[in-house]
Structures are given as C-alpha cells and as structure tokens.
Design an enzyme around this catalytic site. Structure first.
Site, PDB file in Angstrom:
ATOM      1  N   GLY A  69       0.884  -1.286  -0.325  1.00  0.00           N
ATOM      2  CA  GLY A  69       0.247   0.125   0.383  1.00  0.00           C
ATOM      3  C   GLY A  69       0.836   1.460   0.328  1.00  0.00           C
TER       4      GLY A  69
ATOM      5  CD  GLU B 220       1.838  -8.938   1.970  1.00  0.00           C
ATOM      6  OE1 GLU B 220       0.411  -8.496   1.313  1.00  0.00           O
ATOM      7  OE2 GLU B 220       1.414  -9.801   2.641  1.00  0.00           O
TER       8      GLU B 220
ATOM      9  N   GLY C 262       4.292  -3.077  -3.555  1.00  0.00           N
ATOM     10  CA  GLY C 262       4.614  -3.411  -4.878  1.00  0.00           C
ATOM     11  C   GLY C 262       4.579  -2.187  -5.250  1.00  0.00           C
ATOM     12  NE  ARG C 263       0.258   1.881  -5.979  1.00  0.00           N
ATOM     13  CZ  ARG C 263      -1.146   1.982  -6.962  1.00  0.00           C
ATOM     14  NH1 ARG C 263      -1.067   2.421  -7.610  1.00  0.00           N
ATOM     15  NH2 ARG C 263      -2.341   1.230  -6.224  1.00  0.00           N
TER      16      ARG C 263
ATOM     17  CB  CYS D 112     -12.442  -0.171 -31.760  1.00  0.00           C
ATOM     18  SG  CYS D 112     -11.772  -0.001 -33.509  1.00  0.00           S
TER      19      CYS D 112
ATOM     20  CE1 TYR E 249      -0.501  -3.901  -8.945  1.00  0.00           C
ATOM     21  CE2 TYR E 249      -0.081  -2.009  -8.127  1.00  0.00           C
ATOM     22  CZ  TYR E 249      -0.383  -3.252  -8.008  1.00  0.00           C
ATOM     23  OH  TYR E 249      -0.142  -3.671  -6.398  1.00  0.00           O
TER      24      TYR E 249
HETATM   25  N1  LLP Z   1      -0.362  -7.542  -0.788  1.00  0.00           N
HETATM   26  C1  LLP Z   1      -1.390  -7.587  -0.827  1.00  0.00           C
HETATM   27  C2  LLP Z   1      -2.379  -8.723   0.270  1.00  0.00           C
HETATM   28  C3  LLP Z   1      -3.098  -6.732  -1.745  1.00  0.00           C
HETATM   29  O1  LLP Z   1      -3.785  -7.027  -2.190  1.00  0.00           O
HETATM   30  C4  LLP Z   1      -1.947  -6.278  -2.745  1.00  0.00           C
HETATM   31  C5  LLP Z   1      -1.965  -5.602  -3.994  1.00  0.00           C
HETATM   32  C6  LLP Z   1      -0.114  -5.526  -2.160  1.00  0.00           C
HETATM   33  C7  LLP Z   1      -0.740  -6.474  -0.892  1.00  0.00           C
HETATM   34  C8  LLP Z   1       0.717  -4.879  -3.569  1.00  0.00           C
HETATM   35  O2  LLP Z   1      -0.015  -3.280  -3.007  1.00  0.00           O
HETATM   36  P1  LLP Z   1       1.161  -2.190  -3.995  1.00  0.00           P
HETATM   37  O3  LLP Z   1       2.058  -1.839  -2.669  1.00  0.00           O
HETATM   38  O4  LLP Z   1       0.847  -2.148  -5.327  1.00  0.00           O
HETATM   39  O5  LLP Z   1      -0.138  -0.898  -2.939  1.00  0.00           O
HETATM   40  N2  LLP Z   1      -4.123  -2.559 -10.273  1.00  0.00           N
HETATM   41  C9  LLP Z   1      -4.340  -1.593  -9.006  1.00  0.00           C
HETATM   42  C10 LLP Z   1      -3.633  -1.784  -8.013  1.00  0.00           C
HETATM   43  C11 LLP Z   1      -4.256  -3.015  -7.073  1.00  0.00           C
HETATM   44  C12 LLP Z   1      -3.592  -3.469  -5.919  1.00  0.00           C
HETATM   45  C13 LLP Z   1      -4.351  -4.816  -4.950  1.00  0.00           C
HETATM   46  N3  LLP Z   1      -3.569  -4.962  -3.952  1.00  0.00           N
HETATM   47  C14 LLP Z   1      -4.033  -0.259  -9.828  1.00  0.00           C
HETATM   48  O6  LLP Z   1      -3.234   0.170 -10.730  1.00  0.00           O
HETATM   49  O7  LLP Z   1      -4.065   0.787  -8.621  1.00  0.00           O
END
Ligand code: LLP
Length: 426
Positions: free
Chosen positions: A246, A280, A282-283, A348, A377
């Site tokens: 997050g 955890e 990601g982004r 389209c 993403y």
């Molecule tokens: N852990 C869990 C259990 C999650 O559900 C997620 C993301 C993460 C870690 C990683 O989250 P981050 O650090 O990336 O925020 N496609 C969407 C984002 C969906 C994220 C869903 N879960 C976008 O492009 O904004």
C-alpha cells in the site's frame, strides 16, 4: 509526509529525456514503440530505502509480484535482497523461475484453487495466507494428503476505512471480498489451532493501495496487534506480523511517502510482539522506475476536442480508463509550446485514453512521448484487445539496456487457436 524524495531515474539532458545513462530515443529507435522501460537503479534504491527504515526490527520485504512480474525485473530485486509475495499459481511459477527460494515466497490471494493451494504447500512456501474458514478446510485436506503441516497466516480484513482511495483499489474495509471478516476470525482461529495439519505462524492484512496518508496503517496495525496478542495467549505459535502493501508512488505532485513515519507505525508494534515484520509493497518499489514510450500517430481536432492519437492506449496502460488515474505525459524531445489535448490510443473504445483535458507538451505525428510512473500495474494489466500484440519491456542499468520481455508477435497471439477441431460427443 514531506519526506525525502527518492532519486528520479528520468531526467532531461540536452533537451531530451534519458533513463539513467540511456536516451529514451535510442531505446525507441531500436526496440520500437510502444515499449515499457524500467530503471534498475530506481528499483534498488526504493528497496534499500525501505529496508533501511525497517532496520529496528527483524523484517522481510516481500515484493508483491502483481505490480510487475517480469523475470528481468524480479532478478534485480532478488539480487538486492528482496523476497516475493504471489497471488496465483502463475505468479508462484514466475517467482520460482526468477530464482526466489520457496521460503522467500508468501502465497496469498482471495480465490486460490485447490490445485494452487497444493502447489504452494508442495513448493514449501514460507506462508500460505488463508482468507476464509472454507479455504482453511481445503488447506488442511491438502496438507494431510501430502503428509505435511502447512505453515499458514491469516489474512484478516482489518475493516479500516481509507479516505480518498478509488473504490476499486480499496481492499481492507468492511464488506470487501478480501481477508477473513473480522468477526469470523476467532472461530477460524480456533479451528486452525486445533488442527494437526496447519501451523498458524502469521497474521496479515492489506489496508489498501496508494495510501497517500499513512494513517490507515495506524488503525490497521493496532487492530492486528490486538488480535496477535489474543492469539498468542491462546497458544498460537505466531512468528510473523505482516502489515501488507500500500505504500504510495508519486504520480503527480503528491508528497513522497514518509518512510520514517511508516517505520514508526509498524516497527515498534512488531518488536513489542516479538514477531518478525513482513511488508508486501508492490507499487512503491516499481511504479516510478517505469515509463511507457509511445509514438504519436495522428493529431485530430474533432468536435471541440484536440486528440493526440498514439500507438499505446488502454491496452498498454489500463489505469487511466479503469481508475481514472493520472499519469504524467511528456514529450521525450519537446518541440516547444503546450496544448490542451486528449491523449488517446488506437483501440475501438471511447474509453481508450491515457489522459483527458491535459495541458501538455505540444505533440505532433512522429513525436515520442513518455507516460510516466508506469512500472506498476502497467504491463501486468496489458490487454490484447483488437488483436494488438503486447509491447516489449526494457531494463536500463546505468549506461546499458536490454529487452527483458520481447514484443509479442502475431503468431504468439493466434498460437492457441485450434487449426482443426477435435470434436467430443457431448
Ligand atoms: N498485498 C496485498 C494482499 C494486496 O492485495 C496488494 C495489492 C499488495 C500487497 C500490493 O499493494 P501495493 O503496495 O502495490 O499498493 N491495479 C491497481 C492496484 C491493485 C492492488 C491490489 N492489491 C492499480 O493499478 O492501482
């Protein structure tokens, strides 16, 4: 917030945009467009910055593959010391192919199939994150059949409200499909603690994504800590406290995430519980390392809107049309002047756009544009709608670059279609 801004891998030199030590024009000329570009050093820097602030407690950073799961990028993170968080059998395979050891992988996901659960147990992942009582039963059955005790964590729904999140990326509020509903946790825990087939080794939550305010972590962490204490009292052999992902990326003028503040929220809690901290992200790790290169095909004024029609659109970057997300777009070599335009793709669909009503560098056919903050993403959500092959991915490291995923070919796209039909009598 107001924290130190981490290094920006993209900068202008002699009027043109570079990624680290490589001009983007050189990559576009050789690899074609559209193409995704990632800076290896931006990945390393973000991983290291997070690792450094968490130094006060034993911790593990499990990068969330869902944000970007290309092997070339995963190897950079693995070599830097990062671990992996996967949500499907496919991501488990990708993590293994990139060289992550099974006990450096945690396996979550709200809808794991029995086969995926079995694959996770067989691989020997560090933790299988269980999201419901029904899933726990399947984990127990599969562990029993394999003759092992599966190490599990509970992903609970912390039922924390996150203001300002797009409704599609909020995940940790009451009524979302993710995690064990808060009220169900005691019963599911009682079952797990009585089972010879599972070992409840961790607690996990994910309060939401792109948390530009870190305050939801405060609520989430304190609720999860309370639960950890309750379960420890009941004899749960907890070892891990997983605060989820997050952490935000900077898409526009947002302030950089305050990693020190994040650490203040999570480190003392894990330390006081005597648990190893897991995060955890990601982004945060990958978003800003990436740019999507696209070439302008046409400029078309129509009905009062000035369209810049590009060779990339929603199929390469779904975020603008799916979440109304903002991504900065700049000309790689600005010709001077700005204009108010809609930047759209060739798909389209009227909803196929990268930006709407955007004042940006004036762009003409043949010009190269960089869509920024597309490391997370982007490629992983790419579509092949309209039978358009997926674009290649390029990794830049210092003054060198390499294609880490080649451009999909037309053959790749039609390869799965049966040539002659093998009918089965119904
Ligand atoms: N852990 C869990 C259990 C999650 O559900 C997620 C993301 C993460 C870690 C990683 O989250 P981050 O650090 O990336 O925020 N496609 C969407 C984002 C969906 C994220 C869903 N879960 C976008 O492009 O904004």
């Amino acid at each position: 917030m107001g924290a130190r801004v981490l290094g920006q891998p993209y900068e202008r030199r002699d009027g043109t945009l570079w990624c680290e030590g490589v001009p983007l024009e050189a990559i576009a000329a050789a690899a074609g467009t559209p193409a995704y570009v990632y800076s290896a050093n931006a990945l390393r820097e973000r991983y290291r910055a997070l690792d450094a602030v968490l130094a006060g407690v034993p911790h593990r950073i499990h990068y969330s593959l869902k944000a970007n799961s290309s092997r070339g990028l995963l190897r950079v993170l693995r070599d830097a010391g990062c671990r992996a968080d996967v949500v499907s059998g496919g991501e488990l395979l990708r993590a293994r192919r990139a060289g992550f050891a099974p006990d450096d992988i945690i396996f979550g996901g709200v809808g794991k199939t029995r086969a995926e659960i079995r694959a996770g147990i067989e691989a020997g992942v560090l933790l299988l994150n269980v999201e419901s009582g029904a899933e726990l039963e399947i984990v127990e059955e599969e562990a029993k059949a394999l003759g092992v005790r599966a190490r599990i964590a509970f992903r609970v729904n912390p039922e924390v409200h996150v203001a300002n999140a797009h409704e599609f990326i909020a995940t940790g509020s009451r009524g979302h499909k993710f995690g064990i509903p808060w009220g169900d946790v005691p019963a599911v825990a009682a079952r797990a603690l009585a089972s010879p087939h599972v070992e409840l080794a961790g607690l996990d939550m994910h309060v939401g994504s792109q948390l530009t305010s870190l305050e939801p972590y405060v609520d989430g962490v304190s609720r999860l800590a309370q639960l950890a204490r309750d379960l420890q009292r009941q004899g749960a052999p907890l070892r891990y406290f997983d605060a989820g992902g997050g952490l935000p990326a900077r898409y526009d003028a947002e302030e950089a995430p305050d990693l020190a503040r994040f650490a203040q929220i999570v480190v003392p809690v894990a330390a006081s519980l005597g648990l190893e901290l897991i995060v955890e992200p990601g982004r945060f790790v990958v978003a800003e390392s990436g740019a999507l290169l696209t070439r302008v095909l046409y400029r078309k004024p129509s009905g009062g809107t000035d369209f810049v029609i590009c060779d990339a659109g929603m199929s390469e970057l779904l975020r603008p049309s799916h979440y109304d997300a903002y991504h900065a777009i700049e000309a790689v070599r600005p010709r001077g002047g700005t204009s108010m335009v809609d930047v759209v793709g060739p798909i389209c669909e009227t909803g196929d756009f990268l930006a709407r009503d955007r004042a940006m560098d004036d762009a003409r056919p043949g010009d190269l544009l960089a869509v920024r903050t597309t490391g997370a993403y982007g490629y992983v959500m790419a579509l092949t709608y309209n039978t358009r092959p997926r674009a290649p991915e390029v990794l830049v490291d210092g003054t060198r670059w390499a294609v880490i995923t080649r451009r999909e070919t037309m053959d790749d796209l039609v390869r799965l279609e049966a040539e002659t039909l093998e009918w089965t009598e119904g």
